[in-house]
Write an enzyme that holds these catalytic residues in place. Sequence first.
Site, PDB file in Angstrom:
ATOM      1  N   ASP A   1      -6.643   0.825   8.363  1.00 35.88           N
ATOM      2  CA  ASP A   1      -5.394   1.434   8.833  1.00 35.88           C
ATOM      3  C   ASP A   1      -5.682   2.893   9.184  1.00 35.88           C
ATOM      4  O   ASP A   1      -6.782   3.387   8.961  1.00 35.88           O
ATOM      5  CB  ASP A   1      -4.259   1.289   7.799  1.00 35.88           C
ATOM      6  CG  ASP A   1      -4.541   2.001   6.482  1.00 35.88           C
ATOM      7  OD1 ASP A   1      -5.488   2.816   6.419  1.00 35.88           O
ATOM      8  OD2 ASP A   1      -3.812   1.742   5.515  1.00 35.88           O
TER       9      ASP A   1
ATOM     10  N   ASP B   1       0.832  -1.210   0.000  1.00 36.91           N
ATOM     11  CA  ASP B   1       0.000   0.000   0.000  1.00 36.91           C
ATOM     12  C   ASP B   1       0.862   1.253   0.000  1.00 36.91           C
ATOM     13  O   ASP B   1       1.987   1.213   0.477  1.00 36.91           O
ATOM     14  CB  ASP B   1      -0.855   0.032   1.289  1.00 36.91           C
ATOM     15  CG  ASP B   1      -1.893  -1.076   1.302  1.00 36.91           C
ATOM     16  OD1 ASP B   1      -2.265  -1.525   0.207  1.00 36.91           O
ATOM     17  OD2 ASP B   1      -2.305  -1.488   2.405  1.00 36.91           O
TER      18      ASP B   1
ATOM     19  N   TYR C   1       6.758  -8.997   8.065  1.00 34.57           N
ATOM     20  CA  TYR C   1       6.409  -7.586   8.259  1.00 34.57           C
ATOM     21  C   TYR C   1       6.614  -7.173   9.710  1.00 34.57           C
ATOM     22  O   TYR C   1       6.494  -7.995  10.619  1.00 34.57           O
ATOM     23  CB  TYR C   1       4.923  -7.362   7.968  1.00 34.57           C
ATOM     24  CG  TYR C   1       4.488  -7.634   6.554  1.00 34.57           C
ATOM     25  CD1 TYR C   1       4.491  -6.624   5.596  1.00 34.57           C
ATOM     26  CD2 TYR C   1       4.041  -8.902   6.176  1.00 34.57           C
ATOM     27  CE1 TYR C   1       4.066  -6.870   4.295  1.00 34.57           C
ATOM     28  CE2 TYR C   1       3.615  -9.150   4.873  1.00 34.57           C
ATOM     29  CZ  TYR C   1       3.633  -8.131   3.938  1.00 34.57           C
ATOM     30  OH  TYR C   1       3.218  -8.371   2.657  1.00 34.57           O
TER      31      TYR C   1
ATOM     32  N   ARG D   1      -3.268  -5.346   7.653  1.00 40.31           N
ATOM     33  CA  ARG D   1      -4.279  -4.407   8.172  1.00 40.31           C
ATOM     34  C   ARG D   1      -5.433  -5.167   8.809  1.00 40.31           C
ATOM     35  O   ARG D   1      -5.921  -4.821   9.873  1.00 40.31           O
ATOM     36  CB  ARG D   1      -4.869  -3.579   7.022  1.00 40.31           C
ATOM     37  CG  ARG D   1      -3.981  -2.506   6.495  1.00 40.31           C
ATOM     38  CD  ARG D   1      -4.682  -1.767   5.385  1.00 40.31           C
ATOM     39  NE  ARG D   1      -4.629  -2.471   4.119  1.00 40.31           N
ATOM     40  CZ  ARG D   1      -5.519  -2.283   3.138  1.00 40.31           C
ATOM     41  NH1 ARG D   1      -6.549  -1.477   3.311  1.00 40.31           N
ATOM     42  NH2 ARG D   1      -5.397  -2.924   2.004  1.00 40.31           N
TER      43      ARG D   1
END
Length: 314
Positions: free
Chosen positions: A86, A44, A72, A186
Amino acid sequence: KGLYLMINGVINVYKEVGYTSRDAVSKLTGILRQRKIGHTGTLDPAAEGVLPMCIGKATKLCELLTDHKKQYIAVIKFGIATDTEDVTGEIIEETSFSDDWYEEKLTEDNLSMVILGFVGKQLQTPPMYSAKRVGGKRLYELAREGKVIERKPCEITIYDIEIKNIDLPNREATIVVDCSKGTYIRTLCKDIGNELGCKAAMKSLLRTKTGEFCLENSYKLGDIEKLVKENRISEIIIPIEEVFKNLRRVDVGGYASVLLENGGIIRAEAISPDFHSLQPQDGEKFRMYNDEGEFKAVYSYNGEINAFKIDKMF
């Protein structure tokens, strides 16, 4: 203007915050002046980190590299829910729990217990704001039109989640997640918040690994541009064969080399001297080199017909 080399290989790009993965491809196209570039898994605009880019003949690797395991580091903001899952989105719900509530609930032990429930194979519903296509339209396009549609849950695997830090005053936690492709971090953050009982949204996301590609040896677009100007771009290009370094190498000569150039089936006896020492397993993949020692393709061995068949040609 200098001479531009045709590049075939992979560059481990560090995508910065503020633009899409598509934008990153366009920027790199401009820097390298090369048209054929593909990325290996969307990040993103608000996320940053490892985004390997496949260039030239290496674009055939895109799908393969997208399949890799990913890692991540995410920061979860507790107490809010947003339409994008988010903090870039509109807040749709806020929970006004007291500091005491968080002191009791947002503990290492309690959060560990909640998180443990998310490890393993599971179904995850992709967020409405995502690049997934439904009926030819990307979900985020529909979301911007104010539409919410039914999304099919996708099977994902979360291999491991580790708590890196809990910041009680700010009601935040930092986690490290190892997961399969197609996992929306997310959504994971939102689900952890729901499970804890206070709602949550993802505050930031950094991809630290995609398969073998890690943060330590990734390059920002500015660095890449500098290397192009200094004629040093070859220093950071990962050759296609490097991606297959874990496969065994087979060199073919004579007529088999002609077959290899055309992606033909190569019978085992055509690789006679090496073949017995190889003892290939059925379905095993090999790196194939021609009689000049150039990497040409990945072949897999078919035990039934005792021959090697083309898998991917480069």
